[in-house]
Design a protein around this motif. Structure first.
Motif, PDB file in Angstrom:
ATOM      1  N   ASP A  63       0.674  -1.359  -0.076  1.00  0.00           N
ATOM      2  CA  ASP A  63       0.120   0.110  -0.210  1.00  0.00           C
ATOM      3  C   ASP A  63       0.838   1.288  -0.223  1.00  0.00           C
ATOM      4  OD1 ASP A  63      -2.185  -1.280  -0.110  1.00  0.00           O
ATOM      5  OD2 ASP A  63      -2.239  -2.069   1.910  1.00  0.00           O
ATOM      6  N   SER A  64       1.873   0.960  -0.354  1.00  0.00           N
ATOM      7  CA  SER A  64       2.752   2.341  -0.429  1.00  0.00           C
ATOM      8  C   SER A  64       2.582   3.077  -1.603  1.00  0.00           C
ATOM      9  CB  SER A  64       4.260   1.657  -1.370  1.00  0.00           C
ATOM     10  OG  SER A  64       5.157   0.994  -0.734  1.00  0.00           O
ATOM     11  N   TYR A  65       1.529   3.493  -2.489  1.00  0.00           N
ATOM     12  CA  TYR A  65       1.064   4.472  -2.937  1.00  0.00           C
ATOM     13  C   TYR A  65      -0.597   3.825  -3.460  1.00  0.00           C
ATOM     14  CZ  TYR A  65       5.899   5.378  -3.461  1.00  0.00           C
ATOM     15  OH  TYR A  65       7.364   5.330  -3.099  1.00  0.00           O
ATOM     16  N   THR A  66      -1.180   5.342  -3.329  1.00  0.00           N
ATOM     17  CA  THR A  66      -2.158   5.492  -3.105  1.00  0.00           C
ATOM     18  C   THR A  66      -2.946   6.583  -4.724  1.00  0.00           C
ATOM     19  OG1 THR A  66      -2.832   3.633  -1.677  1.00  0.00           O
ATOM     20  CG2 THR A  66      -4.853   4.408  -3.446  1.00  0.00           C
ATOM     21  N   LEU A  67      -3.420   6.673  -5.457  1.00  0.00           N
ATOM     22  CA  LEU A  67      -4.096   7.758  -5.836  1.00  0.00           C
ATOM     23  C   LEU A  67      -4.963   8.026  -5.802  1.00  0.00           C
ATOM     24  CD1 LEU A  67      -1.611   9.610  -7.890  1.00  0.00           C
ATOM     25  CD2 LEU A  67      -2.944   8.304  -9.626  1.00  0.00           C
ATOM     26  N   THR A  68      -5.976   8.734  -5.604  1.00  0.00           N
ATOM     27  CA  THR A  68      -7.336   9.298  -4.532  1.00  0.00           C
ATOM     28  C   THR A  68      -7.521  10.755  -5.815  1.00  0.00           C
ATOM     29  OG1 THR A  68      -6.923  10.612  -2.882  1.00  0.00           O
ATOM     30  CG2 THR A  68      -6.928   7.672  -2.728  1.00  0.00           C
ATOM     31  N   LEU A  69      -8.253  10.856  -5.092  1.00  0.00           N
ATOM     32  CA  LEU A  69      -9.433  12.775  -6.034  1.00  0.00           C
ATOM     33  C   LEU A  69      -8.510  13.022  -4.595  1.00  0.00           C
ATOM     34  CD1 LEU A  69     -13.145  12.136  -6.496  1.00  0.00           C
ATOM     35  CD2 LEU A  69     -11.108  12.400  -8.030  1.00  0.00           C
ATOM     36  N   LYS A  70      -7.863  13.137  -3.932  1.00  0.00           N
ATOM     37  CA  LYS A  70      -6.834  14.267  -3.050  1.00  0.00           C
ATOM     38  C   LYS A  70      -5.694  14.361  -3.729  1.00  0.00           C
ATOM     39  CE  LYS A  70      -4.981  14.552   1.387  1.00  0.00           C
ATOM     40  NZ  LYS A  70      -3.551  13.554   1.703  1.00  0.00           N
ATOM     41  N   GLU A  71      -4.929  13.263  -4.100  1.00  0.00           N
ATOM     42  CA  GLU A  71      -4.003  13.369  -4.931  1.00  0.00           C
ATOM     43  C   GLU A  71      -3.838  14.313  -6.453  1.00  0.00           C
ATOM     44  OE1 GLU A  71      -4.103  10.927  -3.729  1.00  0.00           O
ATOM     45  OE2 GLU A  71      -3.053  11.346  -2.219  1.00  0.00           O
ATOM     46  N   LEU A  72      -5.278  14.049  -6.712  1.00  0.00           N
ATOM     47  CA  LEU A  72      -5.436  14.819  -7.858  1.00  0.00           C
ATOM     48  C   LEU A  72      -5.717  15.772  -7.654  1.00  0.00           C
ATOM     49  CD1 LEU A  72      -6.162  11.759  -9.533  1.00  0.00           C
ATOM     50  CD2 LEU A  72      -7.445  13.049 -10.700  1.00  0.00           C
ATOM     51  N   SER A  73      -5.938  16.496  -6.826  1.00  0.00           N
ATOM     52  CA  SER A  73      -6.201  18.014  -6.845  1.00  0.00           C
ATOM     53  C   SER A  73      -4.786  19.122  -6.966  1.00  0.00           C
ATOM     54  CB  SER A  73      -7.305  17.883  -5.622  1.00  0.00           C
ATOM     55  OG  SER A  73      -6.274  17.780  -4.768  1.00  0.00           O
ATOM     56  N   LYS A  74      -3.780  17.950  -6.339  1.00  0.00           N
ATOM     57  CA  LYS A  74      -3.228  19.099  -6.587  1.00  0.00           C
ATOM     58  C   LYS A  74      -2.149  18.610  -8.407  1.00  0.00           C
ATOM     59  CE  LYS A  74      -1.444  17.929  -1.882  1.00  0.00           C
ATOM     60  NZ  LYS A  74      -1.422  15.977  -1.594  1.00  0.00           N
ATOM     61  N   MET A  75      -2.589  18.044  -8.869  1.00  0.00           N
ATOM     62  CA  MET A  75      -1.813  18.159 -11.391  1.00  0.00           C
ATOM     63  C   MET A  75      -2.540  18.390 -11.295  1.00  0.00           C
ATOM     64  SD  MET A  75      -2.219  13.471 -10.763  1.00  0.00           S
ATOM     65  CE  MET A  75      -1.395  13.319 -12.325  1.00  0.00           C
ATOM     66  N   LYS A  76      -1.456  18.816 -12.580  1.00  0.00           N
ATOM     67  CA  LYS A  76      -2.325  19.705 -14.003  1.00  0.00           C
ATOM     68  C   LYS A  76      -3.533  19.378 -14.275  1.00  0.00           C
ATOM     69  CE  LYS A  76       2.675  20.236 -15.601  1.00  0.00           C
ATOM     70  NZ  LYS A  76       3.249  20.100 -15.975  1.00  0.00           N
ATOM     71  N   GLN A  77      -4.147  19.996 -15.018  1.00  0.00           N
ATOM     72  CA  GLN A  77      -5.201  19.763 -15.369  1.00  0.00           C
ATOM     73  C   GLN A  77      -4.648  19.195 -16.858  1.00  0.00           C
ATOM     74  OE1 GLN A  77      -8.522  19.556 -14.213  1.00  0.00           O
ATOM     75  NE2 GLN A  77      -7.873  20.003 -12.165  1.00  0.00           N
ATOM     76  N   SER A  78      -3.685  19.666 -17.030  1.00  0.00           N
ATOM     77  CA  SER A  78      -2.770  18.892 -18.029  1.00  0.00           C
ATOM     78  C   SER A  78      -2.598  17.068 -18.533  1.00  0.00           C
ATOM     79  CB  SER A  78      -2.372  19.672 -18.863  1.00  0.00           C
ATOM     80  OG  SER A  78      -1.667  19.896 -17.924  1.00  0.00           O
ATOM     81  N   ALA A  79      -2.517  16.707 -17.486  1.00  0.00           N
ATOM     82  CA  ALA A  79      -1.532  16.164 -16.886  1.00  0.00           C
ATOM     83  C   ALA A  79      -2.572  14.761 -16.951  1.00  0.00           C
ATOM     84  CB  ALA A  79      -1.071  15.947 -15.433  1.00  0.00           C
ATOM     85  N   ARG A  80      -1.834  13.549 -17.283  1.00  0.00           N
ATOM     86  CA  ARG A  80      -2.631  11.926 -17.223  1.00  0.00           C
ATOM     87  C   ARG A  80      -2.511  11.179 -16.474  1.00  0.00           C
ATOM     88  NH1 ARG A  80      -5.720  15.218 -19.869  1.00  0.00           N
ATOM     89  NH2 ARG A  80      -6.340  15.336 -22.130  1.00  0.00           N
TER      90      ARG A  80
END
Ligand code: NCD
Length: 299
Positions: A239-256
């Motif tokens: 469980d080292s990394y989990t990408l949730t909406l919380k992490e997404l909120s910090k990412m660029k809109q253009s990121a994939r």
């Protein structure tokens, strides 16, 4: 004979030609055109390890091109269970088909099979070694999603030690100018022999937080449970990394966000509806890139 064994065999011109062919097939399939350039040809899926996407997309690609498929998707129901060697299995199947798509648990198995084979061998994953067709579909997806590859900041996240998709993708990116951010627990960092193949600048991180804001591509991978000798080590790292909406909120809109899949918790389901989640489009691209690769090997 055109085996597909390693990303190292492809020049930039080869890659561009494969992508042009994949785009062409994509248009044709999407317009409902029935294709038959491989009519009368037979491929064999020979899988010594589990697979959903690779085996079914290779089969679908063959059928979409008018060919047919022999499926040995679980070797425990083949003569392998009786002790047959890889070479003998290859020499058997080459009598019946025009190409063999091989997934195996040993590094170098595809090369070994190619040495014994009279038909093209396509490496669909050799242990912790390589997964060249996945790297091509990943690269194709990066290009389709971002409209370019040069200049991107690409984060490779998760099991960089055992993840063959990462090994192949990092190497094929040498044809482009990118910045690679390697994110893993220290136990699962990219092995030196893989790192030495990379010509692009690399930064290494243990925390996802460091790379959320600047990543253009977040390539997330599964911790490869089946490669651990000690399952308690896996339990501690899974469980080292989990990408949730919380992490997404910090990412660029253009990121994939990409993932070779299957996921086992690294990307929360809530992320799926975000337009930046590209992993379902990525697996669809696998069909078109594999159509192009079958044409390359068999055309
Ligand atoms: C990957 C593999 O088999 O290496 N899956 C795939 O082919 N899409 C990734 C994985 O199993 O984690």
């Amino acid at each position: 004979m055109k085996h597909i064994l390693s990303v190292s065999q492809f020049t930039k011109e080869d890659i561009e030609a494969i992508f042009a062919q994949a785009r062409h097939f994509k248009k044709q399939v999407e317009s409902g055109i029935i294709l038959d350039p491989l009519a009368g040809k037979i491929s064999t899926n020979l899988f010594y390890e589990p697979s959903t996407r690779t085996s079914s997309s290779f089969a679908a690609a063959m059928y979409r091109l008018g060919g047919s498929v022999i499926s040995i998707n679980d070797v425990q129901y083949s003569s392998v269970a009786k002790g047959e060697t890889l070479e003998d299995t290859i020499r058997t199947l080459e009598q019946y088909c025009d190409a063999i798509i091989l997934r195996h648990s040993e590094v170098g198995a595809a090369r070994k099979a190619a040495a014994a084979s009279a038909v093209p061998i396509i490496n669909a994953g050799d242990g912790i070694g390589e997964h060249p067709t996945q790297a091509l579909l990943d690269l194709f997806t990066i290009y389709e999603e971002q409209g370019k590859i040069d200049g991107l900041t690409i984060s490779l996240v998760g099991d960089l030690k055992y993840g063959r998709t990462v090994h192949s993708l990092a190497e094929i990116l040498n044809h482009f100018t990118v910045t690679l951010q390697l994110v893993s627990p220290s136990e699962l960092c990219l092995p030196d022999e893989e790192k030495h193949k990379i010509t692009n600048p690399i930064t290494t991180h243990s925390s996802l937080d460091n790379v959320l804001e600047n990543s253009d591509i977040m390539y997330v991978t599964r911790i490869q449970k089946e490669r651990f000798a000690d399952l308690t080590e896996y339990e501690n790292l899974k469980d080292s990394y989990t990408l949730t909406l919380k992490e997404l909120s910090k990412m660029k809109q253009s990121a994939r966000i990409m993932h070779p899949l299957p996921r086992v918790g690294e990307i929360a389901f809530e992320v799926d509806d975000d337009p930046r989640a590209a992993y379902f489009r990525q697996m669809k691209n696998g069909l078109y890139v594999r159509m192009a690769l079958l044409s390359y090997a068999l055309g």
